[in-house]
Design a protein around this motif. Structure first.
Motif, PDB file in Angstrom:
ATOM      1  N   GLY A 162      11.679 -63.379 -41.328  1.00  0.00           N
ATOM      2  CA  GLY A 162      10.491 -62.664 -40.908  1.00  0.00           C
ATOM      3  C   GLY A 162       9.218 -63.490 -40.910  1.00  0.00           C
ATOM      4  O   GLY A 162       8.161 -63.018 -40.524  1.00  0.00           O
ATOM      5  N   CYS A 163       9.289 -64.725 -41.349  1.00  0.00           N
ATOM      6  CA  CYS A 163       8.093 -65.567 -41.404  1.00  0.00           C
ATOM      7  C   CYS A 163       8.300 -66.847 -40.597  1.00  0.00           C
ATOM      8  O   CYS A 163       7.666 -67.864 -40.860  1.00  0.00           O
ATOM      9  N   GLY A 164       9.205 -66.786 -39.657  1.00  0.00           N
ATOM     10  CA  GLY A 164       9.497 -67.962 -38.852  1.00  0.00           C
ATOM     11  C   GLY A 164      10.615 -68.811 -39.413  1.00  0.00           C
ATOM     12  O   GLY A 164      11.042 -69.774 -38.795  1.00  0.00           O
ATOM     13  N   GLY A 165      11.102 -68.459 -40.581  1.00  0.00           N
ATOM     14  CA  GLY A 165      12.199 -69.201 -41.197  1.00  0.00           C
ATOM     15  C   GLY A 165      13.483 -68.398 -41.179  1.00  0.00           C
ATOM     16  O   GLY A 165      13.543 -67.291 -40.638  1.00  0.00           O
ATOM     17  N   VAL A 166      14.495 -68.966 -41.749  1.00  0.00           N
ATOM     18  CA  VAL A 166      15.777 -68.271 -41.849  1.00  0.00           C
ATOM     19  C   VAL A 166      16.199 -68.187 -43.310  1.00  0.00           C
ATOM     20  O   VAL A 166      15.792 -68.991 -44.144  1.00  0.00           O
ATOM     21  N   ASP A 167      17.022 -67.214 -43.598  1.00  0.00           N
ATOM     22  CA  ASP A 167      17.522 -66.986 -44.939  1.00  0.00           C
ATOM     23  C   ASP A 167      19.043 -67.128 -44.910  1.00  0.00           C
ATOM     24  O   ASP A 167      19.736 -66.226 -44.454  1.00  0.00           O
ATOM     25  N   PRO A 168      19.568 -68.289 -45.366  1.00  0.00           N
ATOM     26  CA  PRO A 168      21.023 -68.451 -45.371  1.00  0.00           C
ATOM     27  C   PRO A 168      21.646 -67.678 -46.530  1.00  0.00           C
ATOM     28  O   PRO A 168      21.048 -67.528 -47.592  1.00  0.00           O
ATOM     29  N   TYR A 169      22.850 -67.158 -46.294  1.00  0.00           N
ATOM     30  CA  TYR A 169      23.559 -66.458 -47.355  1.00  0.00           C
ATOM     31  C   TYR A 169      25.059 -66.476 -47.074  1.00  0.00           C
ATOM     32  O   TYR A 169      25.487 -66.858 -45.991  1.00  0.00           O
ATOM     33  N   ARG A 170      25.815 -66.094 -48.071  1.00  0.00           N
ATOM     34  CA  ARG A 170      27.259 -66.006 -47.930  1.00  0.00           C
ATOM     35  C   ARG A 170      27.646 -64.548 -47.743  1.00  0.00           C
ATOM     36  O   ARG A 170      27.197 -63.675 -48.484  1.00  0.00           O
ATOM     37  N   SER A 171      28.503 -64.319 -46.777  1.00  0.00           N
ATOM     38  CA  SER A 171      28.996 -62.969 -46.561  1.00  0.00           C
ATOM     39  C   SER A 171      29.949 -62.587 -47.696  1.00  0.00           C
ATOM     40  O   SER A 171      30.475 -63.454 -48.416  1.00  0.00           O
ATOM     41  N   GLU A 172      30.179 -61.307 -47.857  1.00  0.00           N
ATOM     42  CA  GLU A 172      31.114 -60.837 -48.881  1.00  0.00           C
ATOM     43  C   GLU A 172      32.508 -61.390 -48.627  1.00  0.00           C
ATOM     44  O   GLU A 172      33.214 -61.761 -49.569  1.00  0.00           O
ATOM     45  N   LYS A 173      32.901 -61.471 -47.365  1.00  0.00           N
ATOM     46  CA  LYS A 173      34.225 -61.988 -47.022  1.00  0.00           C
ATOM     47  C   LYS A 173      34.354 -63.459 -47.417  1.00  0.00           C
ATOM     48  O   LYS A 173      35.368 -63.878 -47.987  1.00  0.00           O
ATOM     49  N   PHE A 174      33.321 -64.243 -47.142  1.00  0.00           N
ATOM     50  CA  PHE A 174      33.333 -65.662 -47.482  1.00  0.00           C
ATOM     51  C   PHE A 174      33.393 -65.839 -49.000  1.00  0.00           C
ATOM     52  O   PHE A 174      34.184 -66.636 -49.517  1.00  0.00           O
ATOM     53  N   ASP A 175      32.584 -65.086 -49.733  1.00  0.00           N
ATOM     54  CA  ASP A 175      32.618 -65.144 -51.197  1.00  0.00           C
ATOM     55  C   ASP A 175      33.994 -64.752 -51.734  1.00  0.00           C
ATOM     56  O   ASP A 175      34.499 -65.366 -52.670  1.00  0.00           O
ATOM     57  N   ALA A 176      34.596 -63.726 -51.145  1.00  0.00           N
ATOM     58  CA  ALA A 176      35.920 -63.288 -51.588  1.00  0.00           C
ATOM     59  C   ALA A 176      36.966 -64.374 -51.338  1.00  0.00           C
ATOM     60  O   ALA A 176      37.853 -64.591 -52.180  1.00  0.00           O
TER      61      ALA A 176
END
Length: 60
Positions: free
Chosen positions: A32-46
């Motif tokens: 929301g501020c011109g950047g991105v927020d990387p994260y791991r999906s639940e499937k990837f974590d599993a």
């Protein structure tokens, strides 16, 4: 454990350690501020957790 299995276990452990150290993600969201927020999906974590558990079962 035969040589091929030992190499597979060692390589898998190294890959998982790298993924944790380098913060590997499979999703990105708009921050929301011109950047991105990387994260791991639940499937990837599993999947990561399943591989860690499988390694525990075969490592001495």
């Amino acid at each position: 454990m035969n040589d091929g299995m030992e190499r597979l276990v060692q390589s898998t452990r190294q890959l998982l350690d790298y993924m944790e150290k380098e913060f590997v993600f499979d999703k990105m969201g708009d921050a929301g501020c011109g950047g991105v927020d990387p994260y791991r999906s639940e499937k990837f974590d599993a999947l990561i957790q399943a591989v860690r558990e499988a390694l525990k079962a075969v490592e001495p």
